[in-house]
Write a protein that holds these residues in place. Sequence first.
Motif, PDB file in Angstrom:
ATOM      1  N   ALA A  39      45.231  82.191  36.619  1.00 47.81           N
ATOM      2  CA  ALA A  39      46.247  81.713  37.556  1.00 47.81           C
ATOM      3  C   ALA A  39      47.647  81.868  36.982  1.00 47.81           C
ATOM      4  O   ALA A  39      48.571  82.335  37.661  1.00 47.81           O
ATOM      5  CB  ALA A  39      45.982  80.256  37.910  1.00 47.81           C
ATOM      6  N   THR A  84      48.579  76.372  45.135  1.00 42.76           N
ATOM      7  CA  THR A  84      47.869  76.803  46.341  1.00 42.76           C
ATOM      8  C   THR A  84      48.612  76.403  47.611  1.00 42.76           C
ATOM      9  O   THR A  84      48.304  76.923  48.691  1.00 42.76           O
ATOM     10  CB  THR A  84      46.451  76.208  46.379  1.00 42.76           C
ATOM     11  OG1 THR A  84      46.530  74.783  46.461  1.00 42.76           O
ATOM     12  CG2 THR A  84      45.663  76.619  45.132  1.00 42.76           C
ATOM     13  N   VAL A  85      49.584  75.480  47.487  1.00 40.52           N
ATOM     14  CA  VAL A  85      50.318  75.032  48.679  1.00 40.52           C
ATOM     15  C   VAL A  85      51.825  75.082  48.497  1.00 40.52           C
ATOM     16  O   VAL A  85      52.578  74.821  49.436  1.00 40.52           O
ATOM     17  CB  VAL A  85      49.913  73.593  49.062  1.00 40.52           C
ATOM     18  CG1 VAL A  85      48.434  73.513  49.387  1.00 40.52           C
ATOM     19  CG2 VAL A  85      50.293  72.598  47.978  1.00 40.52           C
ATOM     20  N   GLU A  96      46.754  73.615  40.938  1.00 36.95           N
ATOM     21  CA  GLU A  96      46.392  73.059  42.244  1.00 36.95           C
ATOM     22  C   GLU A  96      47.578  73.099  43.202  1.00 36.95           C
ATOM     23  O   GLU A  96      47.431  73.494  44.376  1.00 36.95           O
ATOM     24  CB  GLU A  96      45.905  71.627  42.070  1.00 36.95           C
ATOM     25  CG  GLU A  96      45.494  70.955  43.374  1.00 36.95           C
ATOM     26  CD  GLU A  96      44.869  69.596  43.147  1.00 36.95           C
ATOM     27  OE1 GLU A  96      43.639  69.526  43.070  1.00 36.95           O
ATOM     28  OE2 GLU A  96      45.628  68.610  43.040  1.00 36.95           O
ATOM     29  N   SER A 148      47.638  67.438  46.395  1.00 40.49           N
ATOM     30  CA  SER A 148      48.682  68.446  46.600  1.00 40.49           C
ATOM     31  C   SER A 148      49.306  68.432  47.991  1.00 40.49           C
ATOM     32  O   SER A 148      50.394  68.990  48.181  1.00 40.49           O
ATOM     33  CB  SER A 148      48.100  69.837  46.340  1.00 40.49           C
ATOM     34  OG  SER A 148      47.038  70.120  47.242  1.00 40.49           O
ATOM     35  N   ALA A 171      50.765  82.080  39.516  1.00 39.23           N
ATOM     36  CA  ALA A 171      50.526  80.975  40.453  1.00 39.23           C
ATOM     37  C   ALA A 171      49.797  79.837  39.730  1.00 39.23           C
ATOM     38  O   ALA A 171      48.590  79.676  39.891  1.00 39.23           O
ATOM     39  CB  ALA A 171      49.697  81.460  41.639  1.00 39.23           C
TER      40      ALA A 171
END
Length: 352
Positions: free
Chosen positions: A244, A185-186, A182, A159, A249
């Motif tokens: 999630a 998260t960024v 995944e 990621s 997200a």
Amino acid sequence: MEHIDVAVIGGGQSGLAAAHALLREGLQPVVLEASGHTAGSWPRYYRSLTLFSPARYSSLPGMPFPSDDPDRYPHRDEVIAYLTSYAARLDADLRTHSRVAAVRRDGPAFVVDLEDGGRLATRAVVAASGTFGRPHRPELPDLEQFTGTVLHAADYRHSERFAGQRVVVVGAGNSAVQIAAELATVARVTLASRHPVKFARQRILGRDLHFWLKRTGLDIAPLGRFLRTPPTQLVIDDGRYRAAVTAGAPDRRELFTAIEGNKVIWADGSAEEADTILLATGYRPDLPYLTHLGALDDAGHPLHRDGASSVQPGLAFVGLEWQRSLSSNSLRGVGRDAARAARRLAAHLSRT
């Protein structure tokens, strides 16, 4: 020209299982692997990939998956190490850097042409090259007009490179959901698909899903011959991915209806800029070397029944999705199909 018993094309889990089964039938396979390692496509999968099946259900024939906890879910690198060790224990001729360019018929036998110019005459062929080399890129609205970056999940490794981006992940299967979660998260991520995501609980009544699949016989039921297209893939979830998506997200939306430059147009008419569209849209059998045999249909899918070519005697397939059952293209199930293919080829060769 070298003459051999059986050419196994592909040195990943399917090819290794095929070699093991052929050896048990008294045949001497030569495994031809295009890459420099005997772990198939696993080294090219994304770094965080974790098996959906516990270690106890993730073994090839003859060698249990090593684990202090058989109910643990192994990571990608553990699978690579397992396959490498499995290959080292096989008493088979394993040849890396041996990409097959074409397979042609030569009377009752076959000729295998390698890209480096080498040629092998073989009595039988097992096509076990998997699907990773042929990512599926479906036709999507105006995708060719997108001025940002378009990638397939086959190109995704981790990621970090997407930090701070606006990313649209297309798909609704396991890889799509795992990668989108995944990335979320960024980055700001949307999971876009034509149909809602369908989740399956990873544990039921305290047992892993695969325990119940084995106990009920669903894992090995020979349903593949009755399926014109594979059924909708369920996302195996221990609760994290559903949570999630529920939390946004990633957020989940209907597939975009159009693209204008670097803008994605959603079904409600709203538009927003995106940096990357990542296609987690699956794969197709990677079998271009069989084109000269007429062994594929117009879409490049093999013409077969339970893994035996329906047009070329002496040609078998191992590792196809739903080749025979739900588990046909998995570590836990490919060995059964490989054994069946090996028995058939041994019988065929004894007659010829």
